[in-house]
Each structure stands twice: as C-alpha cells, then as structure tokens.
Design a protein around this motif. Sequence first.
Motif, PDB file in Angstrom:
ATOM      1  N   GLY A  37     -43.718   8.220 -26.418  1.00  0.00           N
ATOM      2  CA  GLY A  37     -43.747   7.093 -25.499  1.00  0.00           C
ATOM      3  C   GLY A  37     -44.682   5.986 -25.938  1.00  0.00           C
ATOM      4  N   ASP A  38     -45.781   6.357 -26.611  1.00  0.00           N
ATOM      5  CA  ASP A  38     -46.719   5.337 -27.081  1.00  0.00           C
ATOM      6  C   ASP A  38     -46.069   4.443 -28.139  1.00  0.00           C
ATOM      7  N   HIS A  39     -45.252   5.025 -29.015  1.00  0.00           N
ATOM      8  CA  HIS A  39     -44.561   4.223 -30.033  1.00  0.00           C
ATOM      9  C   HIS A  39     -43.506   3.320 -29.400  1.00  0.00           C
ATOM     10  N   LEU A  40     -42.794   3.850 -28.408  1.00  0.00           N
ATOM     11  CA  LEU A  40     -41.773   3.051 -27.722  1.00  0.00           C
ATOM     12  C   LEU A  40     -42.422   1.935 -26.913  1.00  0.00           C
ATOM     13  N   ALA A  41     -43.572   2.196 -26.317  1.00  0.00           N
ATOM     14  CA  ALA A  41     -44.284   1.156 -25.555  1.00  0.00           C
ATOM     15  C   ALA A  41     -44.675   0.000 -26.481  1.00  0.00           C
ATOM     16  N   ARG A  42     -45.113   0.323 -27.696  1.00  0.00           N
ATOM     17  CA  ARG A  42     -45.458  -0.719 -28.664  1.00  0.00           C
ATOM     18  C   ARG A  42     -44.219  -1.563 -29.003  1.00  0.00           C
ATOM     19  N   CYS A  43     -43.080  -0.898 -29.167  1.00  0.00           N
ATOM     20  CA  CYS A  43     -41.829  -1.628 -29.441  1.00  0.00           C
ATOM     21  C   CYS A  43     -41.468  -2.543 -28.274  1.00  0.00           C
ATOM     22  N   LEU A  44     -41.634  -2.035 -27.053  1.00  0.00           N
ATOM     23  CA  LEU A  44     -41.336  -2.852 -25.869  1.00  0.00           C
ATOM     24  C   LEU A  44     -42.299  -4.033 -25.764  1.00  0.00           C
ATOM     25  N   GLN A  45     -43.569  -3.810 -26.069  1.00  0.00           N
ATOM     26  CA  GLN A  45     -44.543  -4.901 -26.031  1.00  0.00           C
ATOM     27  C   GLN A  45     -44.111  -6.013 -26.985  1.00  0.00           C
ATOM     28  N   GLN A  46     -43.667  -5.644 -28.186  1.00  0.00           N
ATOM     29  CA  GLN A  46     -43.238  -6.637 -29.172  1.00  0.00           C
ATOM     30  C   GLN A  46     -42.002  -7.392 -28.688  1.00  0.00           C
ATOM     31  N   ARG A  47     -41.057  -6.675 -28.088  1.00  0.00           N
ATOM     32  CA  ARG A  47     -39.847  -7.341 -27.596  1.00  0.00           C
ATOM     33  C   ARG A  47     -40.182  -8.306 -26.461  1.00  0.00           C
ATOM     34  N   ILE A  48     -41.064  -7.902 -25.560  1.00  0.00           N
ATOM     35  CA  ILE A  48     -41.463  -8.779 -24.460  1.00  0.00           C
ATOM     36  C   ILE A  48     -42.181 -10.002 -25.016  1.00  0.00           C
ATOM     37  N   GLN A  49     -43.009  -9.813 -26.028  1.00  0.00           N
ATOM     38  CA  GLN A  49     -43.689 -10.946 -26.647  1.00  0.00           C
ATOM     39  C   GLN A  49     -42.674 -11.885 -27.312  1.00  0.00           C
ATOM     40  N   ASP A  50     -41.660 -11.328 -27.964  1.00  0.00           N
ATOM     41  CA  ASP A  50     -40.622 -12.150 -28.585  1.00  0.00           C
ATOM     42  C   ASP A  50     -39.853 -12.950 -27.539  1.00  0.00           C
ATOM     43  N   ILE A  51     -39.624 -12.364 -26.372  1.00  0.00           N
ATOM     44  CA  ILE A  51     -38.850 -13.015 -25.316  1.00  0.00           C
ATOM     45  C   ILE A  51     -39.678 -14.056 -24.568  1.00  0.00           C
ATOM     46  N   GLU A  52     -40.901 -13.664 -24.156  1.00  0.00           N
ATOM     47  CA  GLU A  52     -41.722 -14.495 -23.275  1.00  0.00           C
ATOM     48  C   GLU A  52     -42.842 -15.250 -23.983  1.00  0.00           C
ATOM     49  N   GLY A  53     -43.169 -14.834 -25.209  1.00  0.00           N
ATOM     50  CA  GLY A  53     -44.278 -15.475 -25.902  1.00  0.00           C
ATOM     51  C   GLY A  53     -45.639 -15.041 -25.382  1.00  0.00           C
ATOM     52  N   VAL A  54     -45.682 -13.916 -24.660  1.00  0.00           N
ATOM     53  CA  VAL A  54     -46.910 -13.407 -24.058  1.00  0.00           C
ATOM     54  C   VAL A  54     -47.116 -11.970 -24.523  1.00  0.00           C
ATOM     55  N   GLU A  55     -48.344 -11.658 -24.939  1.00  0.00           N
ATOM     56  CA  GLU A  55     -48.665 -10.285 -25.313  1.00  0.00           C
ATOM     57  C   GLU A  55     -49.253  -9.580 -24.101  1.00  0.00           C
ATOM     58  N   ILE A  56     -48.495  -8.646 -23.542  1.00  0.00           N
ATOM     59  CA  ILE A  56     -48.989  -7.924 -22.364  1.00  0.00           C
ATOM     60  C   ILE A  56     -49.850  -6.748 -22.810  1.00  0.00           C
ATOM     61  N   PRO A  57     -50.765  -6.289 -21.949  1.00  0.00           N
ATOM     62  CA  PRO A  57     -51.631  -5.166 -22.314  1.00  0.00           C
ATOM     63  C   PRO A  57     -50.822  -3.910 -22.636  1.00  0.00           C
ATOM     64  N   LEU A  58     -51.341  -3.156 -23.610  1.00  0.00           N
ATOM     65  CA  LEU A  58     -50.694  -1.947 -24.083  1.00  0.00           C
ATOM     66  C   LEU A  58     -51.728  -0.840 -24.182  1.00  0.00           C
ATOM     67  N   GLY A  59     -51.362   0.339 -23.696  1.00  0.00           N
ATOM     68  CA  GLY A  59     -52.250   1.487 -23.802  1.00  0.00           C
ATOM     69  C   GLY A  59     -51.459   2.743 -24.081  1.00  0.00           C
ATOM     70  N   SER A  60     -52.190   3.799 -24.432  1.00  0.00           N
ATOM     71  CA  SER A  60     -51.558   5.102 -24.640  1.00  0.00           C
ATOM     72  C   SER A  60     -52.310   6.127 -23.803  1.00  0.00           C
ATOM     73  N   LEU A  61     -51.586   7.162 -23.407  1.00  0.00           N
ATOM     74  CA  LEU A  61     -52.122   8.147 -22.472  1.00  0.00           C
ATOM     75  C   LEU A  61     -51.798   9.545 -22.969  1.00  0.00           C
ATOM     76  N   ASP A  62     -52.839  10.346 -23.191  1.00  0.00           N
ATOM     77  CA  ASP A  62     -52.657  11.748 -23.548  1.00  0.00           C
ATOM     78  C   ASP A  62     -52.722  12.557 -22.259  1.00  0.00           C
ATOM     79  N   ILE A  63     -51.680  13.330 -21.990  1.00  0.00           N
ATOM     80  CA  ILE A  63     -51.601  14.083 -20.730  1.00  0.00           C
ATOM     81  C   ILE A  63     -51.838  15.576 -20.931  1.00  0.00           C
ATOM     82  N   THR A  64     -52.300  15.961 -22.114  1.00  0.00           N
ATOM     83  CA  THR A  64     -52.451  17.388 -22.437  1.00  0.00           C
ATOM     84  C   THR A  64     -53.200  18.145 -21.359  1.00  0.00           C
ATOM     85  N   MET A  65     -54.343  17.652 -20.927  1.00  0.00           N
ATOM     86  CA  MET A  65     -55.174  18.385 -19.972  1.00  0.00           C
ATOM     87  C   MET A  65     -54.625  18.321 -18.543  1.00  0.00           C
ATOM     88  N   TYR A  66     -53.573  17.542 -18.323  1.00  0.00           N
ATOM     89  CA  TYR A  66     -52.956  17.432 -16.998  1.00  0.00           C
ATOM     90  C   TYR A  66     -51.681  18.257 -16.879  1.00  0.00           C
TER      91      TYR A  66
END
Length: 178
Positions: free
Chosen positions: A44-73
């Motif tokens: 999901g972290d790799h796909l989120a980065r791809c989505l961030q790039q596509r949104i930036q290409d469409i809107e010209g805005v870089e939205i915040p991006l993060g990754s989340l490890d859920i192992t302990m949850y």
Amino acid sequence: MAVRETIILDQPAINRALTRIAHEILERNKGTDDVALVGVVRGGDHLARCLQQRIQDIEGVEIPLGSLDITMYRDDLASRGSLPVEKTDLLFPLENKRIVLVDDVLFTGRTIRAAMDALMDIGRPRSIQLAILVDRGHRELPIRPDYIGRNVPTSVSEKIVVQFNDENNPTEVRVAKP
C-alpha cells in the motif's frame, strides 16, 4: 499440486486503475485541501506514492504522504511467529486531515482494521477513506473500500499477488490457484 497463475491486471491496466482512483479521490474530496495519503507498508505504501504522483500531475499539488506499519496491531500476531517491524513514516499531523488509507489487496478486512487502530493511536483524522487496488471479497469485518481498482471474486484458497519492480512500481497482479 501445481499452482496456476493468471495475470488479472497488467501494468497499463494498473496505471488506468490508479489514475481513475486519483480522479475519484479528487472528486469526492472536492480537491486536495486537507487530503493526505497513508499507505500500509509492503504494498500500500508503494501504491500511495503512485497515487500522490498522479494527483500532483492532475492538480499540480503535492499532498502529504505517509506509510504505516501495522505489524504490532495485527490480531493474529501470536499465531504468525516473528514478523519484521517496518518503519511508520508520518511526517504530518493527522488532526483534521481526510486520510486516504491505501493498500494493495482487501481480503478479510483485518489488516485495514489494524491500520485504522494504528492511525487512531497516532492522531484523530477528520475522516478515513479506503483505496484498494484489488478487492477479492471474503470480508470478516464490516469494512468497505471507497475506491477500488478492480473487484476480483476469488475462492478462499486462491491468492492475489501484486508484483512490484525494483523501483517499487506495480507491474502486474496475478491470481494463484492451487
């Protein structure tokens, strides 16, 4: 027993799905204000980065991006033995953000439940939306994605594999049938 694999999404199909999801995120949220992407680590972290790039290409805005490890949850941590703990990387406050949680495959819903628990321990977002590349069904929890690349009905014995290249870009999605 031999395993048969079938490609269900090739790279152009994945690209189209991610572009469509990016447009749907922008439409639903009426732009990029207070929208942030958080990808579940190991796909999901790799796909989120791809989505961030596509949104930036469409809107010209870089939205915040993060990754989340859920192992302990995870609710199956004891039965899975030793799992590597990855790094959670959220360099922005969650408060009042519309978080789009991103993962590659949605199956039982337990990973997403764990991710929501982890997010709520970190902060209190305004809302959490869910973007999934492949929804394979078999939900055990009442979790429904807001954005879906492709619905793929599967049997419980089948497995969905999302393949990434060396640059962590998705290249194909296969279903493995025993």
